[in-house]
Design a protein around this motif. Structure first.
Motif, PDB file in Angstrom:
ATOM      1  N   ILE A   1     -50.376 -25.141 -24.964  1.00 32.21           N
ATOM      2  CA  ILE A   1     -51.536 -25.800 -25.566  1.00 32.21           C
ATOM      3  C   ILE A   1     -52.589 -24.777 -25.967  1.00 32.21           C
ATOM      4  N   TYR A   2     -53.075 -24.913 -27.195  1.00 31.64           N
ATOM      5  CA  TYR A   2     -54.073 -23.997 -27.771  1.00 31.64           C
ATOM      6  C   TYR A   2     -55.465 -24.612 -27.705  1.00 31.64           C
ATOM      7  N   LEU A   3     -56.468 -23.742 -27.857  1.00 27.62           N
ATOM      8  CA  LEU A   3     -57.866 -24.148 -27.823  1.00 27.62           C
ATOM      9  C   LEU A   3     -58.544 -23.870 -29.152  1.00 27.62           C
ATOM     10  N   VAL A   4     -59.217 -24.886 -29.705  1.00 26.39           N
ATOM     11  CA  VAL A   4     -60.169 -24.708 -30.800  1.00 26.39           C
ATOM     12  C   VAL A   4     -61.550 -24.848 -30.178  1.00 26.39           C
ATOM     13  N   LEU A   5     -62.383 -23.820 -30.301  1.00 27.04           N
ATOM     14  CA  LEU A   5     -63.629 -23.756 -29.545  1.00 27.04           C
ATOM     15  C   LEU A   5     -64.857 -23.682 -30.443  1.00 27.04           C
ATOM     16  N   ASP A   6     -65.818 -24.564 -30.199  1.00 29.09           N
ATOM     17  CA  ASP A   6     -67.147 -24.451 -30.809  1.00 29.09           C
ATOM     18  C   ASP A   6     -67.922 -23.376 -30.049  1.00 29.09           C
ATOM     19  N   VAL A   7     -68.449 -22.389 -30.761  1.00 27.40           N
ATOM     20  CA  VAL A   7     -69.138 -21.281 -30.095  1.00 27.40           C
ATOM     21  C   VAL A   7     -70.603 -21.601 -29.809  1.00 27.40           C
ATOM     22  N   ASN A   8     -71.123 -22.707 -30.351  1.00 25.99           N
ATOM     23  CA  ASN A   8     -72.504 -23.100 -30.132  1.00 25.99           C
ATOM     24  C   ASN A   8     -72.623 -24.058 -28.957  1.00 25.99           C
ATOM     25  N   THR A   9     -73.835 -24.211 -28.457  1.00 24.74           N
ATOM     26  CA  THR A   9     -74.181 -25.263 -27.505  1.00 24.74           C
ATOM     27  C   THR A   9     -75.453 -25.919 -28.035  1.00 24.74           C
ATOM     28  N   PRO A  10     -75.873 -27.043 -27.467  1.00 27.50           N
ATOM     29  CA  PRO A  10     -77.118 -27.646 -27.929  1.00 27.50           C
ATOM     30  C   PRO A  10     -78.319 -26.707 -27.855  1.00 27.50           C
ATOM     31  N   LYS A  11     -78.293 -25.751 -26.910  1.00 26.98           N
ATOM     32  CA  LYS A  11     -79.428 -24.845 -26.764  1.00 26.98           C
ATOM     33  C   LYS A  11     -79.294 -23.566 -27.586  1.00 26.98           C
ATOM     34  N   TYR A  12     -78.095 -23.248 -27.991  1.00 26.51           N
ATOM     35  CA  TYR A  12     -77.838 -22.046 -28.789  1.00 26.51           C
ATOM     36  C   TYR A  12     -77.107 -22.469 -30.050  1.00 26.51           C
ATOM     37  N   SER A  13     -77.885 -22.741 -31.092  1.00 22.32           N
ATOM     38  CA  SER A  13     -77.326 -23.273 -32.326  1.00 22.32           C
ATOM     39  C   SER A  13     -78.319 -23.074 -33.450  1.00 22.32           C
TER      40      SER A  13
END
Length: 466
Positions: A115-127
């Motif tokens: 299983i592979y991961l697609v990852l959002d690099v942002n968070t609500p505080k760092y965007s």
């Protein structure tokens, strides 16, 4: 992202002080021979020499409003991997991770399960702030992003990074597009300068038809260092009972035919009626695989919005009716034989013309240069991530003060001798999509989709899941 995005404004006004640790070269993750890294060839993903189609779900138990890290807890991760395997998944998308946490055990368990991961690099505080992107594109923000990329590029089963999610959600917010593109460029530059694996980097667009096509074109125009490695968008226009033509998906295939990058659905699964996931049979058929590379179903766990496949209560996970419907749809739908008629040459396209109010970006506009204090991260590494304890970045740090020289590679205000070439296996040029023999021919007809109501928030990529 479905339905509601809430502002986290007041808590994010203070500057974040970046905590730097050892150089990035010291951060390592064990290579797993159990999984083959995904690469880009033309407008498709490949697993070695075999075409790869994303069969996945969006995975964020608890919702990102709680800033939970679903792959930071090895026990719950391993618990849910059994469900992923039962569904026949090969990919999960995670919207927020704590970049100060240890993810080795979960990532290795995922790799061993294929299983592979697609990852959002942002968070609500760092965007990025869609309403005022310039101040939010700063060195504090980029340090956080680079620290996340640094950790996860070292896992063989990190399939892709999202540089942004639904930052542009209407005409006025299209002014933020150059900043989304700059972040994409900067991540690719970081991977190259730090000699990390060239994990594909791209963008996840909102479920709107006013400028989705223009955004796709924009992320695939310009010099190789400025272009994305793929493009994804959220699509809830197929609402069962429906069909390839009734849903308008046939027109989307037509409009994106010839597009030079891999294209996939970062969210899908309309729940207006009973979900039978009839769109699965179309998505993995040759009617679509010449253009699309699969997609991610929204969403794994029920968070109150009635999109969940399972109900989580403490340590207990119970299948919901949508779980059974998706499993049945996947079980009876095989991937096409051969290469799925993908566009082997790939290639860039012209930048879209300004078309206010829907697309408020001039084709000749230069991208912002990387903020000067962030240039050291490209050379020396980002160091340790501050994680969920950070104060946020949208009003912190040093902003960009110039525009970048296209083709300079580093995103700096002047040309650089260090290249950010990001050739992926199978490509024949320094860009992710090889060759310019078949540029994307644009149809200016709007993509026929059902427009889902999106609530605009103060912060562009701040993701609050219901």
């Amino acid at each position: 992202m479905k339905a509601t995005v809430a502002s986290l404004a007041a808590a994010l006004t203070l500057g974040a002080h970046t905590v730097l640790g050892a150089p990035s070269a010291a951060l390592t993750a064990a290579k797993r021979d159990s999984i083959t890294p995904i690469t880009v060839q033309g407008n498709a993903f490949f697993q070695g020499d075999k075409r790869f189609y994303i069969r996945g779900v969006d995975y964020q138990p608890g919702g990102s409003s709680k800033l939970t890290d679903p792959i930071g807890n090895a026990e719950t991760c391993k618990r849910d991997i059994q469900k992923f395997k039962d569904l026949g998944l090969n990919t999960i998308r995670v919207y927020s991770v704590d970049n100060s946490a240890d993810h080795d055990e979960c990532m290795n368990a995922l790799a061993d399960a294929g299983i592979y991961l697609v990852l959002d690099v942002n968070t609500p505080k760092y965007s990025l702030n869609r309403a005022d992107p310039h101040p939010s594109y700063n060195d504090v923000y980029l340090q956080y992003v680079f620290a996340t990329v640094d950790k996860f590029a070292r896992y063989e089963n990190t399939l892709a990074f999202f540089s942004g999610n639904e930052v542009i959600n209407d005409g006025p917010s299209s002014k933020a597009a150059p900043y989304v593109k700059a972040v994409t460029r900067d991540i690719r530059s970081y991977l190259s300068e730090q000699k990390l694996r060239k994990v594909p980097v791209g963008y996840s667009a909102a479920d709107i038809d006013t400028n989705r096509l223009e955004m796709a074109e924009y992320m695939n125009c310009g010099t190789d260092d400025e272009r994305s490695d793929f493009f994804a968008f959220n699509d809830y226009s197929w609402c069962d009972p429906s069909s390839f033509t009734t849903s308008g998906w046939d027109q989307k295939v037509k409009n994106f035919t010839g597009y030079g990058l891999p294209l996939f659905l970062s969210e899908y699964g309309c729940n207006t009626n009973t979900r039978k996931f009839e769109e699965v049979s179309a998505l993995y058929s040759t009617k679509m695989t010449g253009v699309y590379s699969g997609g991610l179903v929204y969403e794994y766990s029920e968070e109150g919005s009635k999109y969940g496949l399972v109900e989580i209560s403490g340590d207990t996970v119970s299948n919901l009716k949508d779980y059974d419907a998706l499993k049945a749809a996947f079980d009876k739908t095989s991937n096409p034989n051969g290469d799925g008629n993908y566009n082997k040459t790939g290639g860039s396209n012209p930048c879209p013309a300004k078309n206010s109010p829907n697309w408020d970006v001039d084709a000749s506009d230069a991208l912002p240069a990387i903020p000067a204090p962030a240039e050291k991260y490209l050379k020396n590494g980002a160091g340790k991530g501050i994680g969920f304890s950070g104060k946020g970045s949208q009003t912190s740090g040093t902003q960009s003060t110039s525009t970048a020289v296209a083709g300079s590679g580093s995103g700096s205000g002047s040309s650089s001798n260090s290249s950010s070439s990001t050739t992926t296996a199978g490509a024949t040029s320094s860009g992710a999509a090889a060759g310019l023999a078949r540029p994307f021919t644009v149809s200016m007809a709007p993509i026929a989709v059902s427009l889902l109501t999106m609530v605009s928030s103060l912060f562009g990529a701040a993701l609050i899941l219901l």
